[in-house]
Scaffold this active site. Sequence first.
Site, mmCIF file in Angstrom:
data_model
loop_
_atom_site.group_PDB
_atom_site.id
_atom_site.type_symbol
_atom_site.label_atom_id
_atom_site.label_comp_id
_atom_site.label_asym_id
_atom_site.label_seq_id
_atom_site.Cartn_x
_atom_site.Cartn_y
_atom_site.Cartn_z
ATOM 1 N N ASP A 116 52.351 37.646 40.347
ATOM 2 C CA ASP A 116 51.917 37.851 38.753
ATOM 3 C C ASP A 116 50.752 37.710 38.659
ATOM 4 O O ASP A 116 50.039 36.644 38.591
ATOM 5 C CB ASP A 116 52.695 36.937 37.684
ATOM 6 C CG ASP A 116 52.163 36.859 36.354
ATOM 7 O OD1 ASP A 116 51.925 37.986 35.959
ATOM 8 O OD2 ASP A 116 52.549 35.998 35.588
ATOM 9 N N HIS B 236 55.298 32.038 37.700
ATOM 10 C CA HIS B 236 54.271 30.978 37.268
ATOM 11 C C HIS B 236 54.519 29.869 38.061
ATOM 12 O O HIS B 236 54.292 28.677 37.759
ATOM 13 C CB HIS B 236 54.303 30.794 35.853
ATOM 14 C CG HIS B 236 53.379 31.758 34.861
ATOM 15 N ND1 HIS B 236 52.871 31.523 33.781
ATOM 16 C CD2 HIS B 236 53.148 33.028 35.237
ATOM 17 C CE1 HIS B 236 52.314 32.586 33.519
ATOM 18 N NE2 HIS B 236 52.486 33.670 34.273
ATOM 19 N N HIS C 36 47.287 43.435 35.734
ATOM 20 C CA HIS C 36 46.154 42.391 35.639
ATOM 21 C C HIS C 36 46.049 41.770 36.892
ATOM 22 O O HIS C 36 46.826 41.543 37.594
ATOM 23 C CB HIS C 36 46.608 41.327 34.667
ATOM 24 C CG HIS C 36 47.863 40.526 34.733
ATOM 25 N ND1 HIS C 36 47.617 39.201 35.424
ATOM 26 C CD2 HIS C 36 49.073 40.582 34.314
ATOM 27 C CE1 HIS C 36 48.818 38.578 35.231
ATOM 28 N NE2 HIS C 36 49.719 39.350 34.739
ATOM 29 N N GLU D 110 44.427 38.496 31.351
ATOM 30 C CA GLU D 110 45.762 38.897 30.703
ATOM 31 C C GLU D 110 46.294 37.424 30.429
ATOM 32 O O GLU D 110 47.152 37.234 29.449
ATOM 33 C CB GLU D 110 46.582 39.663 31.559
ATOM 34 C CG GLU D 110 47.978 40.068 31.071
ATOM 35 C CD GLU D 110 49.111 39.140 31.233
ATOM 36 O OE1 GLU D 110 50.218 39.606 30.523
ATOM 37 O OE2 GLU D 110 49.025 38.126 31.792
ATOM 38 N N GLU D 111 46.280 36.626 31.396
ATOM 39 C CA GLU D 111 47.070 35.222 31.248
ATOM 40 C C GLU D 111 46.586 34.372 30.321
ATOM 41 O O GLU D 111 47.264 33.430 29.813
ATOM 42 C CB GLU D 111 46.993 34.587 32.727
ATOM 43 C CG GLU D 111 47.814 35.328 33.799
ATOM 44 C CD GLU D 111 49.309 35.219 33.671
ATOM 45 O OE1 GLU D 111 49.853 34.807 32.631
ATOM 46 O OE2 GLU D 111 49.747 35.829 34.652
ATOM 47 N N ASP E 247 53.900 44.916 35.465
ATOM 48 C CA ASP E 247 53.758 43.619 35.539
ATOM 49 C C ASP E 247 55.078 42.746 36.129
ATOM 50 O O ASP E 247 56.071 43.785 36.071
ATOM 51 C CB ASP E 247 53.426 43.043 34.326
ATOM 52 C CG ASP E 247 52.513 41.637 34.462
ATOM 53 O OD1 ASP E 247 52.827 40.948 35.494
ATOM 54 O OD2 ASP E 247 51.896 41.322 33.432
HETATM 55 CO CO CO Z 1 51.753 35.710 34.021
HETATM 56 ZN ZN ZN Z 2 51.605 38.957 34.538
#
Ligand code: CO
Ligand code: ZN
Length: 332
Positions: free
Chosen positions: A163, A302, A62, A193-194, A216
């Site tokens: 990420d 994150h 992503h 995606e998130e 990922d």
């Molecule tokens: Co993420």
């Molecule tokens: Zn991710």
Amino acid sequence: MKETLRTLVESFGPSGHESEIMDLIEDMIKEYVDDTYCDSIGNLIAVKKGTSGGKRIMFAAHADEIGVVVTHIDDNGFLRFASVGGLSPFTLPGNRVRFADGTIGVIGREKGDFKDITLDKLFIDIGVADKDEAAAAVQVGDFGIMHQECIDLGRRMTAKSMDDRIGCVVLIETIKKVQDTPHDLFFVFTAQEEVGIRGARTSAFAIEPDLGIAIDVTLTGDTPEAPRMEVSLGSGAAIKIKDSSLITHPKVKALMTRLAEAGDIAYQYEVLERGGTDAGAIHLSRTGVPSGTISIPCRYVHSVSEMVDKNDVQACIDLVAAICGDDLKELQ
Ligand code: CO
Ligand code: ZN
């Protein structure tokens, strides 16, 4: 690889607003593939045609990143915001936000116990004196991302939005590396995606793959007092066994394990107790697709300083490339 990563992590691409990052990636890969196109949800799809008689393989990383969206501007010009994706309020105070036009803001917080912090006690200060001055730069509904530089630590690298820009790097480097393949390869840089694995769902439907692989990041259990987890930085590509969105197909686990062993590629098995990847949507597409995930171990996921190990990234590239060139006997 380092410069590719820096370019990607420092670009702008919160969920639903991925056109800048998709354009950058398209420029990096188009000379190495037969075709590239964007679909209507904003996924970038790169196709490499196989020689003949192969399978259709979909790889997904992503390209979107977590961020903020402005919900309110008060009389003094402070911005209130909601999260785009899983943003933890504990990682935010003192950090910086960047909007699409380059406007930078600092995240401040209201008084109160730090442990009681929630997103609605935070605000963004873009350095203006009042509401009118703020509104000249930022409007309600504008999306922002975290602002942090990418640092090469030697063995490891740290940046915001590793990420999943590091997953995008894995796909880009694989695209450059793969020469001949019997398979039709679809490298999908997915959108949104998130916010709930959205781009992977539509792209998998269109591609109808025989095999789906997400790339990922995953969590690790190797920092002081970390939650118990076997994955650690520097121990190789993580072959996912399970997360909240997917149980890796046993044939796909066997395929990845065989290729890692045969290619002398460092690997580890990953059981992630919470979280998901694009493979969660791919494996449920149409009548189902054998799927798995190759994870890049990552600390501080994150936060604005996610950290990966260069050897793990290389192992992931080698494993993805090995899949591209293999006869995939497990799937026959
Ligand atoms: Co993420
Ligand atoms: Zn991710």
